[in-house]
Design a protein around this motif. Sequence first.
Motif, PDB file in Angstrom:
ATOM      1  N   ALA A   1       0.834  -1.207   0.000  1.00 52.36           N
ATOM      2  CA  ALA A   1       0.000   0.000   0.000  1.00 52.36           C
ATOM      3  C   ALA A   1       0.869   1.259   0.000  1.00 52.36           C
ATOM      4  N   ALA A   2       1.903   1.244   0.829  1.00 51.12           N
ATOM      5  CA  ALA A   2       2.800   2.405   0.892  1.00 51.12           C
ATOM      6  C   ALA A   2       3.532   2.592  -0.429  1.00 51.12           C
ATOM      7  N   SER A   3       3.984   1.483  -1.034  1.00 54.02           N
ATOM      8  CA  SER A   3       4.677   1.569  -2.316  1.00 54.02           C
ATOM      9  C   SER A   3       3.748   2.093  -3.400  1.00 54.02           C
ATOM     10  N   TRP A   4       2.507   1.618  -3.409  1.00 58.52           N
ATOM     11  CA  TRP A   4       1.531   2.081  -4.399  1.00 58.52           C
ATOM     12  C   TRP A   4       1.292   3.585  -4.250  1.00 58.52           C
ATOM     13  N   ALA A   5       1.050   4.024  -3.017  1.00 54.13           N
ATOM     14  CA  ALA A   5       0.777   5.445  -2.776  1.00 54.13           C
ATOM     15  C   ALA A   5       1.978   6.305  -3.162  1.00 54.13           C
ATOM     16  N   GLY A   6       3.175   5.848  -2.811  1.00 56.61           N
ATOM     17  CA  GLY A   6       4.369   6.616  -3.152  1.00 56.61           C
ATOM     18  C   GLY A   6       4.583   6.722  -4.645  1.00 56.61           C
ATOM     19  N   THR A   7       4.323   5.622  -5.371  1.00 63.18           N
ATOM     20  CA  THR A   7       4.506   5.633  -6.823  1.00 63.18           C
ATOM     21  C   THR A   7       3.472   6.513  -7.497  1.00 63.18           C
ATOM     22  N   VAL A   8       2.247   6.508  -6.987  1.00 62.31           N
ATOM     23  CA  VAL A   8       1.203   7.387  -7.533  1.00 62.31           C
ATOM     24  C   VAL A   8       1.584   8.855  -7.326  1.00 62.31           C
ATOM     25  N   CYS A   9       2.099   9.175  -6.155  1.00 59.38           N
ATOM     26  CA  CYS A   9       2.532  10.557  -5.891  1.00 59.38           C
ATOM     27  C   CYS A   9       3.674  10.959  -6.822  1.00 59.38           C
ATOM     28  N   PHE A  10       4.603  10.036  -7.048  1.00 60.57           N
ATOM     29  CA  PHE A  10       5.713  10.304  -7.967  1.00 60.57           C
ATOM     30  C   PHE A  10       5.196  10.518  -9.381  1.00 60.57           C
ATOM     31  N   ALA A  11       4.228   9.698  -9.811  1.00 61.06           N
ATOM     32  CA  ALA A  11       3.644   9.854 -11.144  1.00 61.06           C
ATOM     33  C   ALA A  11       2.941  11.199 -11.285  1.00 61.06           C
ATOM     34  N   LEU A  12       2.275  11.635 -10.220  1.00 52.70           N
ATOM     35  CA  LEU A  12       1.612  12.939 -10.244  1.00 52.70           C
ATOM     36  C   LEU A  12       2.628  14.062 -10.403  1.00 52.70           C
ATOM     37  N   ILE A  13       3.741  13.967  -9.687  1.00 51.41           N
ATOM     38  CA  ILE A  13       4.808  14.974  -9.813  1.00 51.41           C
ATOM     39  C   ILE A  13       5.376  14.968 -11.233  1.00 51.41           C
ATOM     40  N   LEU A  14       5.583  13.766 -11.787  1.00 46.63           N
ATOM     41  CA  LEU A  14       6.084  13.657 -13.159  1.00 46.63           C
ATOM     42  C   LEU A  14       5.143  14.342 -14.142  1.00 46.63           C
ATOM     43  N   ALA A  15       3.844  14.096 -13.975  1.00 44.23           N
ATOM     44  CA  ALA A  15       2.865  14.678 -14.896  1.00 44.23           C
ATOM     45  C   ALA A  15       2.864  16.199 -14.806  1.00 44.23           C
TER      46      ALA A  15
ATOM     47  N   LYS B   1      -5.172  16.637 -16.586  1.00 42.18           N
ATOM     48  CA  LYS B   1      -6.540  16.109 -16.497  1.00 42.18           C
ATOM     49  C   LYS B   1      -6.704  14.839 -17.325  1.00 42.18           C
ATOM     50  N   SER B   2      -5.916  14.708 -18.378  1.00 42.82           N
ATOM     51  CA  SER B   2      -6.043  13.541 -19.258  1.00 42.82           C
ATOM     52  C   SER B   2      -5.174  12.378 -18.817  1.00 42.82           C
ATOM     53  N   MET B   3      -4.436  12.552 -17.731  1.00 43.48           N
ATOM     54  CA  MET B   3      -3.474  11.542 -17.304  1.00 43.48           C
ATOM     55  C   MET B   3      -3.898  10.812 -16.032  1.00 43.48           C
ATOM     56  N   SER B   4      -5.135  10.988 -15.579  1.00 41.41           N
ATOM     57  CA  SER B   4      -5.534  10.451 -14.271  1.00 41.41           C
ATOM     58  C   SER B   4      -5.408   8.930 -14.209  1.00 41.41           C
ATOM     59  N   LYS B   5      -5.865   8.203 -15.236  1.00 38.92           N
ATOM     60  CA  LYS B   5      -5.774   6.741 -15.213  1.00 38.92           C
ATOM     61  C   LYS B   5      -4.318   6.281 -15.233  1.00 38.92           C
ATOM     62  N   ALA B   6      -3.519   6.940 -16.047  1.00 40.64           N
ATOM     63  CA  ALA B   6      -2.103   6.568 -16.129  1.00 40.64           C
ATOM     64  C   ALA B   6      -1.407   6.805 -14.798  1.00 40.64           C
ATOM     65  N   ILE B   7      -1.735   7.894 -14.124  1.00 46.07           N
ATOM     66  CA  ILE B   7      -1.115   8.200 -12.828  1.00 46.07           C
ATOM     67  C   ILE B   7      -1.489   7.133 -11.803  1.00 46.07           C
ATOM     68  N   LEU B   8      -2.772   6.751 -11.764  1.00 43.26           N
ATOM     69  CA  LEU B   8      -3.220   5.753 -10.786  1.00 43.26           C
ATOM     70  C   LEU B   8      -2.670   4.364 -11.091  1.00 43.26           C
ATOM     71  N   MET B   9      -2.437   4.066 -12.378  1.00 46.09           N
ATOM     72  CA  MET B   9      -1.955   2.737 -12.761  1.00 46.09           C
ATOM     73  C   MET B   9      -0.434   2.678 -12.938  1.00 46.09           C
ATOM     74  N   PHE B  10       0.241   3.785 -12.721  1.00 44.53           N
ATOM     75  CA  PHE B  10       1.694   3.787 -12.905  1.00 44.53           C
ATOM     76  C   PHE B  10       2.412   2.775 -12.005  1.00 44.53           C
ATOM     77  N   PRO B  11       1.897   2.485 -10.788  1.00 47.05           N
ATOM     78  CA  PRO B  11       2.535   1.424  -9.991  1.00 47.05           C
ATOM     79  C   PRO B  11       2.537   0.071 -10.695  1.00 47.05           C
ATOM     80  N   VAL B  12       1.471  -0.251 -11.438  1.00 48.35           N
ATOM     81  CA  VAL B  12       1.425  -1.520 -12.173  1.00 48.35           C
ATOM     82  C   VAL B  12       2.507  -1.532 -13.252  1.00 48.35           C
ATOM     83  N   PHE B  13       2.595  -0.432 -13.995  1.00 48.19           N
ATOM     84  CA  PHE B  13       3.615  -0.304 -15.042  1.00 48.19           C
ATOM     85  C   PHE B  13       5.011  -0.434 -14.446  1.00 48.19           C
ATOM     86  N   THR B  14       5.242   0.213 -13.313  1.00 54.91           N
ATOM     87  CA  THR B  14       6.558   0.205 -12.671  1.00 54.91           C
ATOM     88  C   THR B  14       6.916  -1.182 -12.139  1.00 54.91           C
ATOM     89  N   LEU B  15       5.976  -1.817 -11.439  1.00 52.83           N
ATOM     90  CA  LEU B  15       6.248  -3.130 -10.858  1.00 52.83           C
ATOM     91  C   LEU B  15       6.421  -4.209 -11.919  1.00 52.83           C
TER      92      LEU B  15
END
Length: 407
Positions: free
Chosen positions: A336-350, A358-372
């Motif tokens: 859970a902590a890793s997922w939340a941290g990766t989502v926050c990192f993806a948000l900063i990247l965006a 606004k068009s990147m919300s799904k990608a930001i939330l799913m970026f942990p899957v892509f990363t893992l």
Amino acid sequence: MVLEYSALIAGIIKAASLYFIVMCLFFLRRRPAEENHGPKTRFACLIPARNEAAVIGELVRSLREQDYPSELVEIYVIPNNCTDDTERMACRAGAKIINVRGPVRNKGDVLHQAVDELIQREDIDCFMLFDADNVADRGYLRAMNDAFLNGADVTKSRIEAKNPYDSWVSGCYGLYYNIFNLFFNESRARIGIAPKLIGTGLGIRREVLLSMGGWNTVTIAEDTEFNALCVNKGYKICWVPKAVTYDEAPEDLPVSLRQRRRWVGGIMAVSKKYSGDVLREVLKGKRILQLMDMLMILSLPYIQVTSLIPLALTIANGIFFGSAASLFLILGAGLAASWAGTVCFALILAVMSPLRLKSMSKAILMFPVFTLSWMPLAVIAFFRGTGTWEQIRHKRIVKTGELKYIR
């Protein structure tokens, strides 16, 4: 004893991670000003293409419509193993054709033949390499001209996804490209270290290829292999963020996994082939930081594989010597902590990238899957290797005028 081994390996992984974190922070440093020049460099643009009839025309047109004198630009498409109208579409768009002779195992074989055909021509100053699904920003060659006239031997452009809003997968590629843009290449440029020649948009001075005897990469990761060769020989590699190429990102996860497994396996093959040569250069005591950085890049897939060992040992220890309930609680909290941290990192990247937030919300939330997903790909590549090139079909047509998400 199991936990002691786990702690030792985890310590090594943390040290490697700390190195990359420190390198990332250098993007905050002020970058030296660069001189602008008038158009002087004569470019030959090389585009290997296999069954790329759907997209090849837009890349050729984007290169013909550059903010750069057309008489200083030649565009060559190199069709290989095609069963479609790639050659006809390339000619219609205004490209010249180089016919490949003999079998082709990978893109390096195509470039070898094309470079051999053109390298003796003194009216070519630099070669530019593109993938057939790319589209080049209108100021691409003007920015590359400045870089070469400022002394670059080899150049790397900025990559953006040309279709980041098509799916969460393609959106994750948009975020991933900006990890390299900001935290790998921009940060290294600000302290004088060579960027990573990963992906498309490479430029090479003709004299460099002459000194190397042409283009002679043999692995399926020709970009990383050429990177290792250039770093080993001490060529000046420059990051050119004003030169932008847009790359078609896969829209489906299975296609993405297939593509990225090839990337990981290719880097492992390059690491096995060239790490010893790079290390021998390190032992000579010159350009140590640059060479060590190359070794760290080549070790990344192995670091990903090794990082799974402490997790496996912890699970084994919990199953055989501890409480299963406590184990699942710890693993769940960590995930859970890793997922939340990766989502926050993806948000900063965006936010830091040219993407529409606004068009990147799904990608930001799913970026942990892509990363893992990189970790199992690294494990598969480690045990099975990836020796063959497999085509990723491209179909997304985007004209340069439609790429308005770039600020």
